[in-house]
Enzyme design. Structure first.
Site, PDB file in Angstrom:
ATOM      1  N   GLN A  87      76.407  -1.664  50.251  1.00 29.22           N
ATOM      2  CA  GLN A  87      74.985  -1.627  50.618  1.00 29.22           C
ATOM      3  C   GLN A  87      74.617  -2.030  51.890  1.00 29.22           C
ATOM      4  O   GLN A  87      73.656  -1.186  52.634  1.00 29.22           O
ATOM      5  CB  GLN A  87      74.243  -2.587  49.539  1.00 29.22           C
ATOM      6  CG  GLN A  87      74.474  -2.565  48.268  1.00 29.22           C
ATOM      7  CD  GLN A  87      74.073  -1.182  47.487  1.00 29.22           C
ATOM      8  OE1 GLN A  87      73.380  -0.534  47.962  1.00 29.22           O
ATOM      9  NE2 GLN A  87      75.085  -0.849  46.635  1.00 29.22           N
TER      10      GLN A  87
ATOM     11  N   ARG B 178      71.333   1.645  41.497  1.00 26.55           N
ATOM     12  CA  ARG B 178      71.363   0.745  42.422  1.00 26.55           C
ATOM     13  C   ARG B 178      69.908  -0.229  42.121  1.00 26.55           C
ATOM     14  O   ARG B 178      69.932  -1.355  42.117  1.00 26.55           O
ATOM     15  CB  ARG B 178      71.494   1.027  43.771  1.00 26.55           C
ATOM     16  CG  ARG B 178      72.852   1.378  44.079  1.00 26.55           C
ATOM     17  CD  ARG B 178      73.029   2.184  45.731  1.00 26.55           C
ATOM     18  NE  ARG B 178      74.510   2.290  45.442  1.00 26.55           N
ATOM     19  CZ  ARG B 178      75.150   2.895  46.454  1.00 26.55           C
ATOM     20  NH1 ARG B 178      74.476   3.138  47.685  1.00 26.55           N
ATOM     21  NH2 ARG B 178      76.414   3.040  46.446  1.00 26.55           N
TER      22      ARG B 178
ATOM     23  N   TYR C 155      79.387  -4.056  41.249  1.00 25.45           N
ATOM     24  CA  TYR C 155      79.112  -2.597  40.794  1.00 25.45           C
ATOM     25  C   TYR C 155      78.292  -2.029  41.092  1.00 25.45           C
ATOM     26  O   TYR C 155      77.222  -2.571  41.732  1.00 25.45           O
ATOM     27  CB  TYR C 155      79.294  -2.407  39.113  1.00 25.45           C
ATOM     28  CG  TYR C 155      78.248  -3.084  38.277  1.00 25.45           C
ATOM     29  CD1 TYR C 155      77.098  -3.665  38.605  1.00 25.45           C
ATOM     30  CD2 TYR C 155      78.654  -3.622  37.091  1.00 25.45           C
ATOM     31  CE1 TYR C 155      76.266  -4.330  37.686  1.00 25.45           C
ATOM     32  CE2 TYR C 155      77.807  -3.888  36.018  1.00 25.45           C
ATOM     33  CZ  TYR C 155      76.454  -4.263  36.609  1.00 25.45           C
ATOM     34  OH  TYR C 155      75.592  -4.951  35.578  1.00 25.45           O
ATOM     35  N   GLU C 156      78.057  -0.379  41.202  1.00 20.51           N
ATOM     36  CA  GLU C 156      77.160   0.248  41.765  1.00 20.51           C
ATOM     37  C   GLU C 156      77.068   0.076  43.174  1.00 20.51           C
ATOM     38  O   GLU C 156      76.097   0.295  43.792  1.00 20.51           O
ATOM     39  CB  GLU C 156      75.705   0.042  41.044  1.00 20.51           C
ATOM     40  CG  GLU C 156      75.547  -0.154  39.766  1.00 20.51           C
ATOM     41  CD  GLU C 156      76.175   1.208  38.753  1.00 20.51           C
ATOM     42  OE1 GLU C 156      76.576   2.099  39.618  1.00 20.51           O
ATOM     43  OE2 GLU C 156      76.163   1.049  37.633  1.00 20.51           O
ATOM     44  N   GLY C 157      78.080  -0.181  43.699  1.00 21.52           N
ATOM     45  CA  GLY C 157      78.272  -0.417  45.356  1.00 21.52           C
ATOM     46  C   GLY C 157      78.196  -1.833  45.704  1.00 21.52           C
ATOM     47  O   GLY C 157      77.110  -2.601  45.378  1.00 21.52           O
TER      48      GLY C 157
END
Lengths: 249, 582
Positions: free
Chosen positions: B442, B297, B435-437
């Site tokens: 978040q 992140r 991507y990555e949340g």
């Protein structure tokens, strides 16, 4: 064979050069500095000689302010074994630099000195030639190829209209042209190792080099801004303008 | 024009982060001082501009190709990888024991930023190597470490993270890939995974897949996931690559952006011959994933910074060259002279500068958390990182999209034409909020886990720090505006976010506006603090430091009010989200 290689700290070639408002010099405050590109080529050539088993030691030498240590560290990150900084806060003239190298060449017993043909700041193109004259050793300037054979170095030089190859008895002085090689990128582990390589600082006094001022800098001006062009009606008019206005023919 | 690292910005902001977090006091960082940081940034910038940047457009235009299970990367990728690996950049911030250089994060961050700016699609393998190594270091057995770490850290082998499945995206608990225990302690892996970055490629000898899967008697949902190391080629006793491990790439995605990075679909164990080894404990795969996630992140936030910088450079260059319109005296001018173009360029410049500063501060905080002997300082740093991570990831990537849009706008019609390269930045940036949340995830993480769970303690500490900065020059208009935004934020926290009777559905609907508000306030905080320092140093370089002050002024006038507007949304209970019938 020991190789001395010159490293000059100059303004980074990507940076736009600014002239000081009082026209006394180029403004270098807070400007990104780098190794002179021709010196980088010299360092690369010396390292290649070492990798080929020809050079036993590569010593990077700079004449300049203490900040030049950064460029010497870079040279060592690229592969130079150790470095010598001859420290001076004043701008060193080509002859002073040549005398310094002559002394170091003798002290170190170097058989080959590789220098950039010129530096991109002052564009003098003098140190290599002066060093050859001072040491009474042969010179191969504007090198585009260097090959060392028993007791000699063959240097291919870039000259007007072609290439000339000269064979010089060692010890000799070589200055590099742009096409000699393409310098490598430093490897991260080598950047770390360069921190621990020896860097010796000397002064002109230590070396017994007498500094005399021969050159006085009168003023520095930025090149005139480019003017817009004009369209000419005929070849005759063009010739007329070249004669009367541009005064080039 | 190709990317040039913003050397002066980086050098100064690295120095500010180093001083703010007092890294000079950390014993273990004595060998990693600012001089070394500058030398490394300088060398990395040559590599970024000289090797990576020229391949960025090549990767976009050619993309990867897939044929018969093989992925071919774009022209030049393979050589660039070899050069990147041989230069030692993969092990930048990984332990020396395994062939890395063990550099602190505060130095690694600007270096990574340059890779991300110059060629994001290419360099995706680096974050995977970093994250994968950290997982193995924390959770792997000695045997696994010995087998894989040196190979990964030196870049001989690459890492792929296999999490997503067609029916398990953000909701990983729904995944179905199986891991069947074998008599020898290994597992048979069987299942299909998608969206696997560099899951298959032609740049390295072996690929270590870290696969999230479920054992037969595992609990349902995310508490039943375990993590396995599954190499493309099994590893022989002597460490060499052996038998093929029944891992097949079944295709690559045709994507909006990041064309040079292969996004693979992978089938594990089609012939029941795919062997994996457990990493850490059974059913604790998600815990291991969180190590990677936090890392990823932050790296993703830096992608936002890197792409914004690239967009700024391209737009600035174009605005100086493109002549359109005239001044009042009839003199034709470059579009940079038009105030609206300046406004767009300053959007780009102020936001990327502020976010870069925030990203470097977080990196320096990680160094404190990993290197400090002072338990209190470590704890405080960990809490602050946890709070800032979703803000940085969410806001930096949302901004990158908005700013890439601004950059395209500066180009006018040419921005919509691919040959200028600015459209690529916009397309490449698009995935970063996903991507990555996603930003939504978040925002929920921020709202619930980072603020409500600790009853606002951590955010109050952050606000107190910002307040201290504001009060250093209470007469400055810029500081006063930030002070007002802080008052508003305090009110929103009391009345809504931390209100025990707040409705969850209502809160979740305003989570993203809330994250954006915090992002804007954090960026204003960075710029106000930097402007204060710039005032002190002004005599050294009037143009540079004068510009830092101007960025803070611009931000407080144009961008901070957007954060305040978002706060207005957060406290508005009549926002209509729950009232509309779809």
């Amino acid at each position: 064979m020991k190789v001395l290689v010159g490293v000059k700290r100059v303004i980074d070639y990507n940076v736009k050069v600014r002239v000081k408002s009082d026209n006394t010099d180029v403004d270098l405050s807070n400007t990104k500095m780098a190794i002179n590109p021709f010196c980088e080529i010299a360092v690369e050539e010396a390292i290649r000689l070492k990798e080929a088993g020809i050079a036993t030691e590569v010593i990077a030498v700079s004449v300049g302010s203490s900040a030049s240590q950064e460029q010497l560290r870079t040279a060592m990150a690229l592969g130079a074994d150790r470095a010598i900084l001859v420290e001076t806060e004043d701008t060193a003239e080509p002859l002073t630099v040549a005398k310094t190298f002559a002394k170091l060449m003798a002290d170190e017993g170097a058989e080959l000195v590789i220098l950039g043909k010129q530096s991109i700041d002052s564009d003098n193109n003098q140190v290599g030639q002066m060093l050859a004259a001072l040491t009474k050793r042969p010179q191969g300037t504007f090198a585009s190829n260097v090959s060392v054979e028993a007791g000699h170095v063959a240097v291919t030089r870039e000259i007007d209209g072609g290439l000339r190859t000269v064979k010089l008895a060692l010890p000799a002085i070589v200055t590099t042209d742009l096409r000699l090689n393409e310098p490598r990128f430093a490897k991260l582990p080598d950047i770390m190792k360069a921190k621990r390589k020896p860097l010796e600082t000397k002064t002109f006094a230590d070396l017994g080099v007498e500094v005399k001022q021969h050159i006085q800098l009168d003023k520095v001006e930025a090149p005139a801004a480019r003017q817009g062009g004009v369209k000419v009606g005929s070849v005759d008019e063009l010739i007329q303008k070249l004669k009367d206005e541009a005064k080039v023919i | 024009m190709s990317y040039q690292a913003p050397y002066k910005d980086m050098q100064w902001l690295v120095e500010q982060a180093y001083q703010t977090q007092q890294l000079g006091n950390l014993e273990s960082l004595q060998d990693f001082d600012l001089d070394l940081a500058n030398a490394i940034i300088d060398e990395a910038s040559k590599f970024a501009s000289g090797v990576l940047a020229p391949l960025n457009m090549v990767g976009d235009e050619e993309g990867c190709t897939f044929s018969d299970g093989q992925v071919t990367t774009p022209t030049g990728w393979k050589d660039a990888y070899a050069q990147f690996r041989d230069s030692g950049w993969i092990g930048l911030a990984l332990p020396e024991e395994y062939g890395g250089q063990g550099l602190p994060k505060y130095i690694a961050q600007p270096v990574n930023e340059m890779w991300l700016s110059s060629n994001l699609a290419f360099v995706m393998f680096a974050a995977l190597a970093q994250g994968g190594s950290e997982i193995l270091l924390k959770f792997g057995s000695d045997e696994l470490k010995a087998r894989y770490l040196t190979q990964i850290v030196t870049g001989e082998w690459t890492v792929a993270m296999a999490l997503t499945e067609p029916n398990a995206g953000s909701d990983l608990g729904a995944l179905t890939t199986k891991a069947i225990p074998q008599a020898d302690g290994t597992y048979q892996i069987k299942g299909q995974k998608i969206y696997i970055t560099y899951g298959e490629h032609d740049m390295a000898e072996n690929i270590v897949h870290l696969v999230l899967a479920r054992t037969p008697d595992a609990p349902a949902g995310s508490r039943g996931l375990s993590l396995f190391a599954v190499p493309k080629y099994r590893v022989n006793e002597d460490g060499s690559c052996g038998e093929f491990n029944d891992i097949r790439c079944t295709g690559i995605e045709h994507k909006t952006g990041l064309h040079g990075s292969p996004t693979c679909s992978i089938s594990y164990g089609d012939n029941d011959n795919c062997v994996g080894e457990l990493i850490g404990n059974l059913n604790q795969g998600l815990m291991a994933m969180f190590v990677l996630m936090n890392e990823a992140r932050l790296s993703c936030g830096m992608q936002g910074v890197g792409l914004s910088e690239l967009a700024f450079q391209k737009a600035l260059q174009y605005s100086k060259e493109r002549v359109q319109g005239a001044r009042a005296d009839g003199q034709r001018v470059a579009i940079l002279e038009h105030p609206d173009v300046k406004r767009m360029l300053l959007n780009l410049r102020s936001e990327s500068f502020a976010l870069r500063s925030l990203g470097y501060q977080i990196a320096a905080l990680i160094d404190v958390s990993e290197q400090s002997d002072d338990a209190e300082a470590v704890k405080a740093a960990e809490k602050r990182i946890a709070l800032l991570t979703p803000i940085f990831k969410g806001f930096a990537t949302e901004q990158a999209n908005e700013l890439a849009g601004d950059a395209v706008q500066v180009f006018g019609g040419m921005g919509f034409v691919e040959e200028t390269g600015i459209a690529q930045v916009m397309r490449d940036a698009r995935i970063t909020t996903i991507y990555e949340g996603t930003t939504g995830i978040q925002a929920k993480d921020l709202l619930h886990r980072k603020i409500r769970v600790d009853q606002g303690r951590c955010i109050s500490e952050l606000m107190a720090d910002i307040r201290d900065v504001v009060e250093k020059s209470p007469d400055s208009v810029v500081n006063q505006r930030l002070g007002q935004a802080l008052n508003q934020l305090a009110h929103v926290l009391d009345s809504t976010i931390l209100n025990p009777s707040a409705e969850l559905a209502q809160l979740d609907a305003v989570a993203v506006p809330f994250l954006n508000a915090l992002g804007g306030i954090c960026c204003a905080w960075q710029l106000v603090e930097l402007a204060q320092r710039a005032q002190v140093s002004k005599a050294e370089d009037e143009v540079f430091f004068g510009n830092v002050v101007a960025l803070a002024e611009f931000y407080s006038a144009y961008k901070l009010p957007q954060a305040q507007a978002a706060l207005t949304t957060v406290i508005d209970e009549q926002n209509g989200v729950g009232n509309y019938e779809f």
